[in-house]
Structures are given as C-alpha cells and as structure tokens.
Design a protein around this motif. Structure first.
Motif, PDB file in Angstrom:
ATOM      1  N   TRP A 112     -12.182 -26.400 -16.472  1.00  0.00           N
ATOM      2  CA  TRP A 112     -13.004 -25.548 -15.478  1.00  0.00           C
ATOM      3  C   TRP A 112     -14.321 -24.730 -16.182  1.00  0.00           C
ATOM      4  N   TYR A 113     -13.732 -23.845 -17.223  1.00  0.00           N
ATOM      5  CA  TYR A 113     -14.656 -23.168 -17.927  1.00  0.00           C
ATOM      6  C   TYR A 113     -15.718 -23.979 -18.685  1.00  0.00           C
ATOM      7  N   LEU A 114     -15.281 -24.975 -19.177  1.00  0.00           N
ATOM      8  CA  LEU A 114     -16.303 -25.953 -19.993  1.00  0.00           C
ATOM      9  C   LEU A 114     -17.119 -26.631 -19.184  1.00  0.00           C
ATOM     10  N   TYR A 136     -22.979  -5.675  -4.936  1.00  0.00           N
ATOM     11  CA  TYR A 136     -22.350  -6.834  -5.359  1.00  0.00           C
ATOM     12  C   TYR A 136     -20.705  -6.594  -4.830  1.00  0.00           C
ATOM     13  N   VAL A 137     -20.048  -7.763  -4.891  1.00  0.00           N
ATOM     14  CA  VAL A 137     -18.836  -7.984  -4.285  1.00  0.00           C
ATOM     15  C   VAL A 137     -17.966  -6.991  -4.813  1.00  0.00           C
ATOM     16  N   GLU A 138     -17.187  -6.368  -3.598  1.00  0.00           N
ATOM     17  CA  GLU A 138     -16.516  -5.181  -4.151  1.00  0.00           C
ATOM     18  C   GLU A 138     -15.387  -5.203  -5.314  1.00  0.00           C
ATOM     19  N   GLU A 139     -14.620  -6.582  -5.127  1.00  0.00           N
ATOM     20  CA  GLU A 139     -13.528  -6.792  -5.979  1.00  0.00           C
ATOM     21  C   GLU A 139     -14.023  -7.027  -7.330  1.00  0.00           C
ATOM     22  N   CYS A 140     -15.373  -7.243  -7.732  1.00  0.00           N
ATOM     23  CA  CYS A 140     -15.622  -7.579  -8.877  1.00  0.00           C
ATOM     24  C   CYS A 140     -16.412  -6.299  -9.368  1.00  0.00           C
ATOM     25  N   GLU A 141     -16.945  -5.158  -8.649  1.00  0.00           N
ATOM     26  CA  GLU A 141     -17.264  -4.026  -9.142  1.00  0.00           C
ATOM     27  C   GLU A 141     -16.151  -3.289  -9.717  1.00  0.00           C
ATOM     28  N   LYS A 142     -14.951  -3.220  -9.213  1.00  0.00           N
ATOM     29  CA  LYS A 142     -13.886  -2.596  -9.489  1.00  0.00           C
ATOM     30  C   LYS A 142     -13.080  -3.165 -10.499  1.00  0.00           C
ATOM     31  N   ALA A 143     -13.249  -4.334 -10.966  1.00  0.00           N
ATOM     32  CA  ALA A 143     -12.926  -5.276 -12.053  1.00  0.00           C
ATOM     33  C   ALA A 143     -14.105  -5.385 -13.068  1.00  0.00           C
ATOM     34  N   THR A 144     -14.081  -6.312 -13.701  1.00  0.00           N
ATOM     35  CA  THR A 144     -15.223  -6.800 -14.590  1.00  0.00           C
ATOM     36  C   THR A 144     -15.651  -8.192 -13.983  1.00  0.00           C
ATOM     37  N   PRO A 145     -16.700  -8.754 -14.397  1.00  0.00           N
ATOM     38  CA  PRO A 145     -17.266  -9.931 -13.869  1.00  0.00           C
ATOM     39  C   PRO A 145     -16.371 -11.224 -14.559  1.00  0.00           C
ATOM     40  N   THR A 146     -15.849 -11.090 -15.810  1.00  0.00           N
ATOM     41  CA  THR A 146     -15.123 -12.099 -16.290  1.00  0.00           C
ATOM     42  C   THR A 146     -13.705 -12.182 -15.552  1.00  0.00           C
ATOM     43  N   GLN A 147     -13.073 -10.789 -15.311  1.00  0.00           N
ATOM     44  CA  GLN A 147     -11.921 -10.738 -14.821  1.00  0.00           C
ATOM     45  C   GLN A 147     -12.101 -11.337 -13.322  1.00  0.00           C
ATOM     46  N   TYR A 148     -13.163 -10.939 -12.560  1.00  0.00           N
ATOM     47  CA  TYR A 148     -13.261 -11.541 -11.337  1.00  0.00           C
ATOM     48  C   TYR A 148     -13.546 -13.232 -11.173  1.00  0.00           C
ATOM     49  N   PHE A 149     -14.171 -13.678 -12.245  1.00  0.00           N
ATOM     50  CA  PHE A 149     -14.493 -15.264 -12.219  1.00  0.00           C
ATOM     51  C   PHE A 149     -13.182 -15.861 -12.611  1.00  0.00           C
ATOM     52  N   PHE A 150     -12.287 -15.297 -13.315  1.00  0.00           N
ATOM     53  CA  PHE A 150     -10.901 -15.847 -13.721  1.00  0.00           C
ATOM     54  C   PHE A 150     -10.006 -15.745 -12.451  1.00  0.00           C
ATOM     55  N   TYR A 151      -9.614 -14.601 -12.089  1.00  0.00           N
ATOM     56  CA  TYR A 151      -8.799 -14.423 -11.000  1.00  0.00           C
ATOM     57  C   TYR A 151      -9.249 -14.772  -9.577  1.00  0.00           C
ATOM     58  N   GLU A 153     -12.567 -16.620  -8.712  1.00  0.00           N
ATOM     59  CA  GLU A 153     -13.245 -18.163  -8.433  1.00  0.00           C
ATOM     60  C   GLU A 153     -12.396 -19.039  -9.115  1.00  0.00           C
ATOM     61  N   THR A 154     -11.568 -18.884 -10.389  1.00  0.00           N
ATOM     62  CA  THR A 154     -11.077 -20.009 -11.015  1.00  0.00           C
ATOM     63  C   THR A 154      -9.649 -19.964 -10.159  1.00  0.00           C
ATOM     64  N   THR A 169      -8.553 -27.044  -4.488  1.00  0.00           N
ATOM     65  CA  THR A 169      -9.314 -28.423  -4.645  1.00  0.00           C
ATOM     66  C   THR A 169      -9.798 -28.512  -6.031  1.00  0.00           C
ATOM     67  N   SER A 170     -10.465 -27.606  -6.412  1.00  0.00           N
ATOM     68  CA  SER A 170     -11.210 -27.784  -7.692  1.00  0.00           C
ATOM     69  C   SER A 170     -10.304 -27.769  -8.794  1.00  0.00           C
ATOM     70  N   GLN A 171      -8.998 -26.933  -8.846  1.00  0.00           N
ATOM     71  CA  GLN A 171      -8.159 -27.075  -9.757  1.00  0.00           C
ATOM     72  C   GLN A 171      -7.302 -28.257  -9.740  1.00  0.00           C
ATOM     73  N   ALA A 172      -6.982 -28.697  -8.555  1.00  0.00           N
ATOM     74  CA  ALA A 172      -6.208 -30.013  -8.473  1.00  0.00           C
ATOM     75  C   ALA A 172      -7.033 -31.120  -9.007  1.00  0.00           C
ATOM     76  N   LEU A 173      -8.405 -31.181  -8.778  1.00  0.00           N
ATOM     77  CA  LEU A 173      -9.337 -32.194  -9.490  1.00  0.00           C
ATOM     78  C   LEU A 173      -9.225 -32.256 -10.847  1.00  0.00           C
TER      79      LEU A 173
END
Lengths: 598, 215
Positions: A112-114, A136-151, A153-154, A169-173
């Motif tokens: 996924w990251y690759l 910006y999205v609230e959850e992302c503001e409270k955390a960091t963009p990298t944490q938000y992306f992992f928890y 969007e991933t 779906t993305s993870q299953a694929l």
C-alpha cells in the motif's frame, strides 16, 4: 521405487541465502533498534552478543542438524526421533500457520505504501481538507498526517477490537497480491524458492547500504547515531536487559517454526551445516546492528527536523507577539530571548506562555517506537521531509517488502514440507497443493483486513508465536540432549560432517541452552501472571492518539486458545500415540514413516 | 485652490488617522515575513513598499465592489512595527469618514489574495492577514487512485508469471511422460535384441535396465 526423489537445493549457496532471507526479517529493522534504545544504546550489544554465543548459534545449528539428518519436515523428523514427540513438529506447524495468516498483512501494508509513493505529492505528507473546505480534517489535526494516513486511510481502524466493520477492499486486494506473489515464489517448492532467494536475500542489503550513505548526509543524523551508541552501562544491571537480549536472539533467528528443519531437509547429506549455522547467525546479528545504525541516523534527522521546526515556531511566536524585526532572533538565540523577554515583559509573556512549546532534542530522540508504528509512521514521516521523497519512499518500502517476503518463504515452507511428507498428500501435484495452502491462508487472513483487523493482528503478533515457540524449542533441546541422547546425536553429526562436534557445541546443547531457555520461559510465565489482564493499543479518533485498552473477555479467551492450541499438540499427540500403541500392542508391526505415494 | 486641496488632504489623513487604530473593529492586522520567505534575496521594507501594499489593496477593493473607485488614499495604515506588521482600515471613496465593512474587506482580500501575494513575492503564510485564514488548495483527486494503477500492473505481471510457470510444468510433465513411453518401447526392443545376437542365455543382471538396478 521412488517416483520423485526428494528435491535438493541447486547448490549450498541457495540454502545459505534461504536461511539468511528467512532469518533477516522485519524484526531486525523494527525491534532491535528499539531494544537498543531502551536498554542503554551501545551497551546492549554486550548481552546481545553473549546470548548469540550461548543460545542463538547452538540452537540454530541443532535445528539444521535435525533437518539434514532426518530429511523430513518437522512432523516427520520428530516422529522419527521419538514417536511420542511427533507433537513437537505438529506444534511447529500450527504456530507457523498462525504466523502465515497474519504476517502477510504486513506485506500488504508495505505494498500500500509502496504503490502510494508513485505520486507527485506523498499522501502522508499533508492533512486532507475536510468536507466543507474550511480547514483540515479534525482527526488529522489532533494527530499527525502520517499517523492519520496509517490509522485512517490505510487501516480505517475502528475504536476497539469489539467494534467490527467490513473488509477494506484496498487491503483485501493487496493481501491477495501478497499471497499471489508468495505462491509464485514457492510454486514448485524449493526449486522456485531457491532461485528467488538470490534476490530477496541480497537486495535489502543494497537498500540498507544506500540508506546508510544517504542517512549520514542528512542534517542531524549524527545526533541520532551518537545518542543511540552512547552506552548507558547501568542498564546492564537490569535483568530485563538480558532477558530481552535472549528473546530477541531467539525470535530473530526464527527458531522453533520448523522452517529451518524444512530448509535443511533438502540438503545433501554431507552439507557442512555447522559452518553455515555460524555464518547465518552472525549475518543476522550483523544486519540487526547495521539496520539500527541506519534507523538511528534517520531518527536523528527526524528528531532534529522536528526540533528545529519547534524552535522556528517559537521564534515566530516571540517575533509576532513582541513585534520585533525578523533578524533579531535566530534559531540559536531563541532560548536567550525567551529569558530576556520573560524578564522585561512578564505580563505579555504570561499571556503567551500557554502557547509556548518546550523544544527539546533529547525528548524527540527519546520517543522510542517499535513494530509497525516505527516502520510505517516514524519512517514515512522522516522520508516526507527528505529531498526527492518519492525515490526514498520506493526504496524503503521495497526493502520492507523483500524482508517480509523472504521471511514468508520460510514460513510457508515450514507448513508445506511436513504436510507433503504424508502419504495422503504426496499424490497431489506440487503446484496444486501449494496453491491450496496459499488460498486457505489468504481466505482466513481476510479477517485481518477488516476495520478491527489490526487489533487482531496485534493479538496474534504478541501471543500467537511467542510462548509456544519457547515451549517447542525447550522440548526440542531437552529431547535431543536427554531423550534421544546426546551421544547418539553427536554420532549423527559425525556421520554427516565427518567430525564430532567439539566441546563448545556439546556444552551448549546439553547444559547452557536448556538452562537459558528455562529461565526465559519462567520469566515469561511470571510476567504473564503479574501483568494482569492483557492490553492493547486502541486508536482513539477523537483524541488522535492511541490508548491502552484491556482485551474483552472473548479476546482473552481467544488468546488462551491461541496458546493452548499449539502447546497442547505435544501432550495430546503423545497420548494418542500411547493409546494407539496399547491398542495395537498385541499386533506388533513395523511402523515407519512412509514417504512414498503408491 | 491649492490650499483647499491641501486642507482637504490633511483633513482626510487626520480623519484616517483617527479611524485607524490597532484593534479597530473594521481593520485588519497584516504581518509580513520577508526574511523567512526570501532569505538572501529579501528586500528592505520602506515607504515605497508600503505604497505598493496600499495600491494592491485598493486594486483588490475595486475588483470586489464594482462601481466604487478606491484610491490609494482610501487605504489607511497605522501602527507600523519593525516586525513589519501594521494595521489598516479601508475608507469608503464616497464618504472618507466611513469605514468599509470588515466582511467586505475580507472578501476582497480573499478574491485577490494571489495577486497581492505575488506583488510581494510572498505566500499566504508569509503575508499574513491576521483573521483571514489562507485559502486551502482544492484537493486534486484523480478518477482512479494512482495506487490502483500500479497494483493492476504488478498483479498482471505476477499473474502472467504464474500462468507461465504452470503451463511450463504441464508441458514438462507431458514431455516426461512421452519420453517414458519411448523408453519402455526401447526396453522391450533391447531384450529380444540381446537374445537374437547370440545363442546365449538372457542374464538380467547385465542388462541396462533401470527399473531393476535402481534401489
């Protein structure tokens, strides 16, 4: 008449590379640096190397010897050693199955990251904008963009293990892709594996080397390496340090899964496994140290970057509040100015004191992280700040992928080899059987792609293959030294190698390693009992951080089942064999392990 | 005549000075971070730059409120600091003692933010209007996410690889089978040949028959 003789490695180098590829895995990159940091930096190398000599190399050599002598997978090998202890092999297979189920999820995340690195702007660099475009999205503001992306969007993680959602779906694929590639690598057994390991064993080193050179050119990298290697010798007095060194060596070498027995069973009878065991163990530990130098260079860069950003923000705050010209305060003089302004304008200073952050390089470096958090969150944060981040991202995640896939080769082989030794399965073609195993693991592994899947992953990672392995290897070494007989075993080794194992091996196998294992085992049991209810880290999206949560009752029951299902194989099989022998007691028959498909 | 205009100018600037105070309800604070943005190529802040600012703001007001001709004199500035920050208010061209509504000023600045920024070679972060948040770039979302494209390529390649290996192994098995039947035919031929060559007795331990000698 044998229709298909047992396949062999094309040359001993393939076997060596297969063992290296299996042993050098993600743990070298994300567990060892953490341990190094927690237990006194450079000083940790002392218990680590001692444990390598006392426990790692002897046990590794033991498993290779068993596999090469018996020329069977773990179930067949242990049944041949002692019919009552065939359960040891079965426990290995069960543990390997659990590992196979959850380990490929990490490869799916790496994919996924690759794949997401092929964009002009890395998606984990900035927060996404919210629905009405005001911020910006609230959850992302409270955390960091990298944490938000992992928890978010991933994983699209739910709030706890009890809250379940659908399959992502993305993870299953991507899990499907990981399994399809694994199948391609083991499609013909070791004939295909043997060719793949040339790449999976060597490419990670190329990337690590590139990163080492690049890492040291990064601003602030030396801070990280200096911090890590400064030994804090007082940590050596802490028994946890020694226990952690022993467990790290143990798990890092991949003992007890049956993979080493499986790999070695395809060796020529006279292959010099003793030298190879020493080589692989040294390469594995060397890689751990190498990877942690790289990790800490990157850490240092990230910590310095954050620290300087913090200083910059403080500088701007001071400039803006007191309306000073821009060049009056520089990054170096921020702290002096804070004191000066506090003294001269105490009232205004008090107003902004709530907004004033404390910038401390040490505390930035102190934030030790391990596991997927290190690999996917911390590293991706460091990468996004590098020049040409897409290139570094692709390199890094390909390396993670190869480390993970290399270990998967060993894991899957550990299941396939013993199962194929049975008469019933050797009638099915290689390709079909391997395909069925991969399909089965994929379908069950889909459970880890749900919204609570990452919590189940943590559970499997922490409990599925830790305690049972210690138990298995302890039984292994006691069986060989005392039940099978160390004299008999030494004779087998002499038969294969041409010389008796010297005093070092004899002492380790008979006394030191079993003693060490018993100590670790007792320590584990004690910490389980004293630890109370098992806990995990749940992501709280309102606060934007992880919280320690207790497992619910069904979770604890499941943990118990995980542990019991593998450990109980040993006594249950012994009981079964005993009952069968009693039943057939008056019909004595020569029972050998049959490897032929009629 | 000249004295009249001079008097009017003084009056308007005096009025303007009264209207512009730090913390004015219809005013905004502006902050420029030229050194941060441009580093070595930073230009010094002087009255000419201030003139440019007032002119660009007048331009922004003209763009927003159609029909009203804003002049540079309608932009009143006060409380300049070495930080390079100051307050400004906008007076209406129809009535110099009346201030333009804060909302209108904000709209005007937002509309022409880009133009104002480029006049000073700065960005939304380095030319701050305190109270007017910077406009966020609209997210560019492609129809197919890029990861899916790479995934498709890789999956296709791996799938082709697996099919190739499977086909190869099936072909190899067929070839082995046909070779085996050939071997069996030649074996059947060898035995009668040996018998034909001489009047000897057929001794199986000396024939090159694999099935018998193999263990």
């Amino acid at each position: 008449m044998e229709k298909d003789a047992r396949p062999n490695w094309d040359n001993p180098l393939q076997f060596l590379l297969a063992c290296v590829s299996y042993a050098v895995g993600l743990g070298n990159v994300w567990r060892f640096p953490y341990l190094c940091q927690m237990h006194g930096g450079g000083g940790f190398l002392i218990p680590y190397l001692i444990m390598l000599i006392l426990e790692g190399v002897p046990l590794f050599c033991l498993e290779l010897a068993i596999g090469q002598k018996m020329r069977l997978g773990s179930i067949g090998a242990w049944t041949a050693i002692n019919p009552y202890l065939g359960g040891v092999g079965l426990a290995s297979v069960v543990t390997s199955t659990y590992l196979c189920l959850y380990y490929n999820i990490i490869n799916a995340w790496s994919f996924w990251y690759l794949f997401n690195s092929f964009q002009s702007v890395l998606p984990w660099g900035d927060c996404p904008i919210n629905a009405n475009g005001t911020g910006y999205v609230e959850e992302c503001e409270k955390a960091t963009p990298t944490q938000y992306f992992f928890y978010r969007e991933t994983l699209n993680i739910s709030s706890s293990i009890e809250v379940n959602g659908g399959i992502q779906t993305s993870q299953a694929l991507l899990l499907l892709l990981a399994w399809v590639i694994s199948y391609l690598f083991i499609i013909r057994g070791i004939k295909s594996t043997g060719k793949v390991v040339y790449f999976t064993a060597t490419f990670p080193y190329v990337v690590l080397f590139i990163y080492l050179i690049w890492g040291f050119t990064l601003h602030g990298a030396v801070n990280g390496v200096k911090y890590m290697f400064t030994p804090k010798m007082e940590q050596l007095a802490n028994p946890t340090t020694w226990i952690n060194a022993a467990t790290q060596i143990f798990f890092s070498l991949g003992l007890g899964f049956g993979s080493l027995i499986a790999f070695a069973s395809y060796n020529e009878y006279n292959n010099n496994f003793e030298r190879q065991a020493i080589m692989v163990s040294l390469i594995n530990s060397g890689t751990s140290v190498f990877a942690s130098i790289v990790t800490f260079a990157i850490y240092g860069f990230k910590a310095t970057f954050n620290y300087e950003n913090c200083l910059e923000r403080t500088r701007l705050l001071l400039l803006n509040t007191f309306d000073l010209a821009e060049d009056t305060i520089s990054l170096d003089t921020v702290f002096e100015w804070i004191e000066k302004l506090n003294a001269t304008y105490p009232q205004e200073f008090a107003e902004i004191s709530s907004k004033l952050e404390t910038c401390d390089l040490e505390s930035e470096l102190d934030g030790a992280v391990e596991g997927p958090g290190l690999a996917f969150i911390v590293y991706s944060e460091a990468i996004k700040n590098m020049p040409l981040p897409q290139l570094w991202s692709v390199l890094y995640f390909s390396m993670l992928l190869l480390l993970g896939m290399g270990s998967m080769l060993g894991n899957i082989t550990a299941i396939i080899t013993p199962l194929r030794d049975f008469k019933a399965t050797s009638c099915i073609s290689n390709e079909l059987f391997n395909g069925l195993v991969c399909m089965f693991c994929f379908l069950l592994g889909l459970g880890f792609t749900t919204t609570s899947g990452s919590y189940w992953f943590t559970m499997f990672n922490d409990y599925g293959a830790t305690f049972s392995l210690l138990f298995v290897v302890l039984i292994e070494v006691i069986t060989i030294s005392y039940i099978y007989g160390s004299k008999r075993f030494e004779k087998d080794v002499e038969d294969m190698l041409g010389h008796r194992p010297n005093l070092y091996w004899r002492i380790m196998w008979k006394f030191v390693s079993p003693l060490l294992l018993i100590t670790i085992f007792i320590f584990y049991i004690v910490s389980y009992i004293r630890g109370g209810t098992p806990t995990y880290q749940a992501w709280n999206k309102e606060l934007g951080k992880s919280e320690v949560t207790e497992y619910p009752v069904f979770g604890q029951v499941f943990i118990g089942l995980l542990l019991l299902s593998s450990v109980s194989c040993v006594p249950l099989t012994a009981l079964y064999v005993y009952c069968r022998k009693r039943k057939h007691g008056h019909h004595p028959r020569e029972r050998t392990v049959s490897t032929v498909c009629d | 005549m000249l004295e009249k205009t001079f008097f009017l100018l003084c009056l308007s600037s005096a009025l303007g000075n009264e209207l512009c105070t730090p913390g004015a309800s219809d005013g905004y604070k502006v902050r420029l971070s030229i050194n941060t943005a441009l580093g070595e190529e930073a230009y010094p802040w002087n009255p000419n730059e201030m003139f440019l600012f007032r002119a660009s703001l007048a331009f922004a007001m003209r763009n927003h409120i159609a029909g009203q001709i804003f002049e540079v004199s309608n932009i009143v500035v006060c409380d300049e600091t070495p930080r390079v920050s100051f307050w400004f208010v906008v007076t209406s061209p129809l009535n110099p003692s009346e201030l333009v509504n804060k909302g209108n000023v904000e709209e005007a600045v937002r509309k022409s933010r880009n133009r104002i920024n480029s006049a000073f070679l700065l960005s939304d972060n380095t030319l701050e209007f305190v109270g007017i948040p910077p406009t966020l770039a609209a997210p560019v979302s492609p129809d197919t996410p890029p990861w899916l494209i790479v995934f498709g390529v890789v999956m296709g390649a791996v799938g082709a690889g697996i099919v190739a290996v499977l086909v190869l192994s099936v072909v190899q098995k067929k070839r082995k089978k046909s070779r085996k039947t050939e071997d069996e035919d030649t074996e059947v031929e060898i035995r009668p040949k040996a018998m034909e060559n001489g009047d000897g007795v057929y001794n199986p331990s000396f024939t090159d028959e694999e099935p018998i000698t193999q263990m």
